[in-house]
Design a protein around this motif. Sequence first.
Motif, PDB file in Angstrom:
ATOM      1  N   ARG A 177       4.360   0.915  -1.283  1.00  0.00           N
ATOM      2  CA  ARG A 177       4.443   0.341  -2.585  1.00  0.00           C
ATOM      3  C   ARG A 177       3.406   0.438  -3.420  1.00  0.00           C
ATOM      4  N   PRO A 178       2.905   1.670  -3.696  1.00  0.00           N
ATOM      5  CA  PRO A 178       1.503   1.780  -4.275  1.00  0.00           C
ATOM      6  C   PRO A 178       1.469   0.966  -5.508  1.00  0.00           C
ATOM      7  N   GLU A 179       2.413   0.548  -6.257  1.00  0.00           N
ATOM      8  CA  GLU A 179       2.149   0.060  -7.492  1.00  0.00           C
ATOM      9  C   GLU A 179       1.873  -1.521  -7.408  1.00  0.00           C
ATOM     10  N   SER A 180       1.965  -1.887  -6.047  1.00  0.00           N
ATOM     11  CA  SER A 180       1.674  -3.349  -5.958  1.00  0.00           C
ATOM     12  C   SER A 180       0.336  -3.449  -4.993  1.00  0.00           C
ATOM     13  N   SER A 181      -0.485  -4.557  -5.540  1.00  0.00           N
ATOM     14  CA  SER A 181      -1.745  -4.957  -5.002  1.00  0.00           C
ATOM     15  C   SER A 181      -1.806  -5.909  -3.809  1.00  0.00           C
ATOM     16  N   ARG A 182      -0.525  -6.307  -3.513  1.00  0.00           N
ATOM     17  CA  ARG A 182      -0.341  -7.412  -2.586  1.00  0.00           C
ATOM     18  C   ARG A 182      -1.130  -7.042  -1.270  1.00  0.00           C
ATOM     19  N   TRP A 183      -0.974  -5.856  -0.580  1.00  0.00           N
ATOM     20  CA  TRP A 183      -1.493  -5.549   0.704  1.00  0.00           C
ATOM     21  C   TRP A 183      -2.820  -5.475   0.889  1.00  0.00           C
ATOM     22  N   PHE A 203     -14.380   0.475  12.106  1.00  0.00           N
ATOM     23  CA  PHE A 203     -14.076   1.656  11.893  1.00  0.00           C
ATOM     24  C   PHE A 203     -12.700   1.845  11.365  1.00  0.00           C
ATOM     25  N   VAL A 204     -11.801   1.030  11.606  1.00  0.00           N
ATOM     26  CA  VAL A 204     -10.400   1.106  11.234  1.00  0.00           C
ATOM     27  C   VAL A 204     -10.340   0.594   9.764  1.00  0.00           C
ATOM     28  N   ALA A 205     -10.881  -0.321   9.468  1.00  0.00           N
ATOM     29  CA  ALA A 205     -11.014  -0.981   8.025  1.00  0.00           C
ATOM     30  C   ALA A 205     -11.563  -0.080   7.145  1.00  0.00           C
ATOM     31  N   GLY A 206     -12.758   0.310   7.532  1.00  0.00           N
ATOM     32  CA  GLY A 206     -13.651   1.504   6.813  1.00  0.00           C
ATOM     33  C   GLY A 206     -12.987   2.660   6.560  1.00  0.00           C
ATOM     34  N   GLY A 207     -12.214   3.201   7.598  1.00  0.00           N
ATOM     35  CA  GLY A 207     -11.556   4.370   7.425  1.00  0.00           C
ATOM     36  C   GLY A 207     -10.532   4.402   6.546  1.00  0.00           C
ATOM     37  N   VAL A 208      -9.646   3.224   6.457  1.00  0.00           N
ATOM     38  CA  VAL A 208      -8.542   3.131   5.720  1.00  0.00           C
ATOM     39  C   VAL A 208      -9.043   3.116   4.378  1.00  0.00           C
ATOM     40  N   PHE A 209     -10.181   2.354   3.975  1.00  0.00           N
ATOM     41  CA  PHE A 209     -10.714   2.199   2.726  1.00  0.00           C
ATOM     42  C   PHE A 209     -11.034   3.505   2.051  1.00  0.00           C
ATOM     43  N   ALA A 210     -11.859   4.384   3.191  1.00  0.00           N
ATOM     44  CA  ALA A 210     -12.433   5.796   2.437  1.00  0.00           C
ATOM     45  C   ALA A 210     -11.088   6.726   2.386  1.00  0.00           C
ATOM     46  N   ALA A 211     -10.111   6.745   3.261  1.00  0.00           N
ATOM     47  CA  ALA A 211      -8.939   7.710   3.141  1.00  0.00           C
ATOM     48  C   ALA A 211      -8.046   7.345   1.836  1.00  0.00           C
ATOM     49  N   THR A 212      -7.858   5.943   1.600  1.00  0.00           N
ATOM     50  CA  THR A 212      -7.165   5.710   0.382  1.00  0.00           C
ATOM     51  C   THR A 212      -7.964   5.712  -0.739  1.00  0.00           C
ATOM     52  N   ALA A 213      -9.153   5.818  -0.715  1.00  0.00           N
ATOM     53  CA  ALA A 213      -9.979   5.746  -2.037  1.00  0.00           C
ATOM     54  C   ALA A 213      -9.570   6.666  -3.117  1.00  0.00           C
ATOM     55  N   PRO A 214      -9.578   7.924  -2.896  1.00  0.00           N
ATOM     56  CA  PRO A 214      -8.858   8.911  -3.945  1.00  0.00           C
ATOM     57  C   PRO A 214      -7.862   8.581  -4.615  1.00  0.00           C
ATOM     58  N   LEU A 215      -6.779   8.146  -3.810  1.00  0.00           N
ATOM     59  CA  LEU A 215      -5.469   7.685  -4.123  1.00  0.00           C
ATOM     60  C   LEU A 215      -5.631   6.553  -5.226  1.00  0.00           C
ATOM     61  N   VAL A 216      -6.253   5.607  -4.919  1.00  0.00           N
ATOM     62  CA  VAL A 216      -6.412   4.184  -5.480  1.00  0.00           C
ATOM     63  C   VAL A 216      -6.967   4.407  -6.797  1.00  0.00           C
ATOM     64  N   LEU A 217      -8.382   4.965  -6.563  1.00  0.00           N
ATOM     65  CA  LEU A 217      -9.303   5.044  -7.633  1.00  0.00           C
ATOM     66  C   LEU A 217      -9.018   6.027  -8.673  1.00  0.00           C
ATOM     67  N   LEU A 218      -8.283   7.158  -8.409  1.00  0.00           N
ATOM     68  CA  LEU A 218      -7.722   8.172  -9.417  1.00  0.00           C
ATOM     69  C   LEU A 218      -6.432   7.897  -9.757  1.00  0.00           C
ATOM     70  N   ARG A 219      -5.430   7.218  -9.346  1.00  0.00           N
ATOM     71  CA  ARG A 219      -4.175   6.955  -9.856  1.00  0.00           C
ATOM     72  C   ARG A 219      -3.649   5.623  -9.751  1.00  0.00           C
ATOM     73  N   ALA A 220      -4.146   4.644  -9.164  1.00  0.00           N
ATOM     74  CA  ALA A 220      -3.496   3.146  -9.198  1.00  0.00           C
ATOM     75  C   ALA A 220      -3.975   2.541 -10.604  1.00  0.00           C
ATOM     76  N   ASP A 221      -3.228   1.323 -10.950  1.00  0.00           N
ATOM     77  CA  ASP A 221      -3.374   0.823 -12.252  1.00  0.00           C
ATOM     78  C   ASP A 221      -4.674  -0.210 -12.029  1.00  0.00           C
ATOM     79  N   ALA A 222      -5.098  -1.027 -12.869  1.00  0.00           N
ATOM     80  CA  ALA A 222      -6.252  -1.831 -12.758  1.00  0.00           C
ATOM     81  C   ALA A 222      -6.157  -2.946 -11.733  1.00  0.00           C
ATOM     82  N   ARG A 223      -4.883  -3.596 -11.438  1.00  0.00           N
ATOM     83  CA  ARG A 223      -4.768  -4.529 -10.709  1.00  0.00           C
ATOM     84  C   ARG A 223      -4.901  -4.039  -9.209  1.00  0.00           C
ATOM     85  N   VAL A 224      -4.467  -2.894  -8.677  1.00  0.00           N
ATOM     86  CA  VAL A 224      -4.487  -2.417  -7.634  1.00  0.00           C
ATOM     87  C   VAL A 224      -5.930  -2.138  -7.265  1.00  0.00           C
TER      88      VAL A 224
END
Length: 363
Positions: A177-183, A203-224
């Motif tokens: 649900r990439p339109e939701s900021s809940r998770w 390592f998992v927390a930082g890896g998740v942050f780095a792996a999803t950063a392009p998707l979130v920062l380039l295509r998600a809305d301001a809330r996410v």
Amino acid sequence: MSTEAPGTTPAPLAPLAVDGAWEADDRWFERVSWMLVALGVLIRLVRYLVDYPIWHDEAFLAASLWDRSFRDLAARPLEYGQVAPWMFLAVERLIVLALGYSELTLRLFPTLCSMASVVVFRHLASRVVRGWGLVLATGILACAFYPIRHGNEIKPYASDLLAALLLLTFAVEYLRRPESSRWWWIGAACLPVLLGISYPAVFVAGGVFAATAPLVLLRADARVKAAFLAYGLVMTASFATIYATATVVQQREMGANYRYGYWKESFPPLEQPLWIPVWLLDQHAGNMLAYPVGERRGGSAATLICVAAGVYVLWSTGRRTLAAVVLSPFALGLVAAFLGKYPYGGEARIMQYVAPSACLARG
């Protein structure tokens, strides 16, 4: 990750579909996967109730839980050069104070973490694969030797596994649900606890942050984006606080013995750079990927091949962000090893944080 233009809403993640011929049997696969969960939980419960004698590594850590205050668990080095996250030690001490000091009470929290991991992993796998993939992935983790063996020990290995699973699950739920900021908010709320019971969870927390950063920062809305950045800030603040208040004391006590002593073979041979590719192959085909079983010196080569194939399938079917999330714990763990901060490979017990990725990709 799809190829849509920046600014558009990302496509929700869907499990790898089964062929039409198998569609009617999907419920059968789900039932079998839950049966494997029940088997995995039962195995862990029986192993706990057997109340087998503690081995020396457990005894070394248990010695610090006998009469220390909660402050002393953080402020003083642990007995016999042991290393364990403060919140894990605090939970263990609380249980000892409430239920007494014995093998069963000391092993209670790790066992609960181990049993919960089987349930959480089945949920995670169901979000990624269906059919035989769900059955195989669930069965591998439920019956794998090392998560069972180390799941009852008076060490933070079981909490490493559970923390890694929860962090991966938060990421996968966001991708659904990439339109939701809940998770991201849920992850941010849980991070202080998860990093507090598991050192390699970062390592998992930082890896998740780095792996999803392009998707979130380039295509998600301001809330996410706001929730995502909050997740990053909480992760950084939690890690810095834990490191400054407890980890540095244990690290100082270990000294160079951590890098050049028992775990020497689990760090890259920087003094012989030509051997680094051989070291990498040896680690990835060794005990760190022993799922469901494996051994050193290439004994887990079959798992390595299956994991590589699984990641390729995710990538080639357009699930590129998910493939990056699955690989990210390996990547950050490897960076830490090259920096001499945490061993990589060697024994499966210190690599439980990559077990969810390995079992998921193999299934």
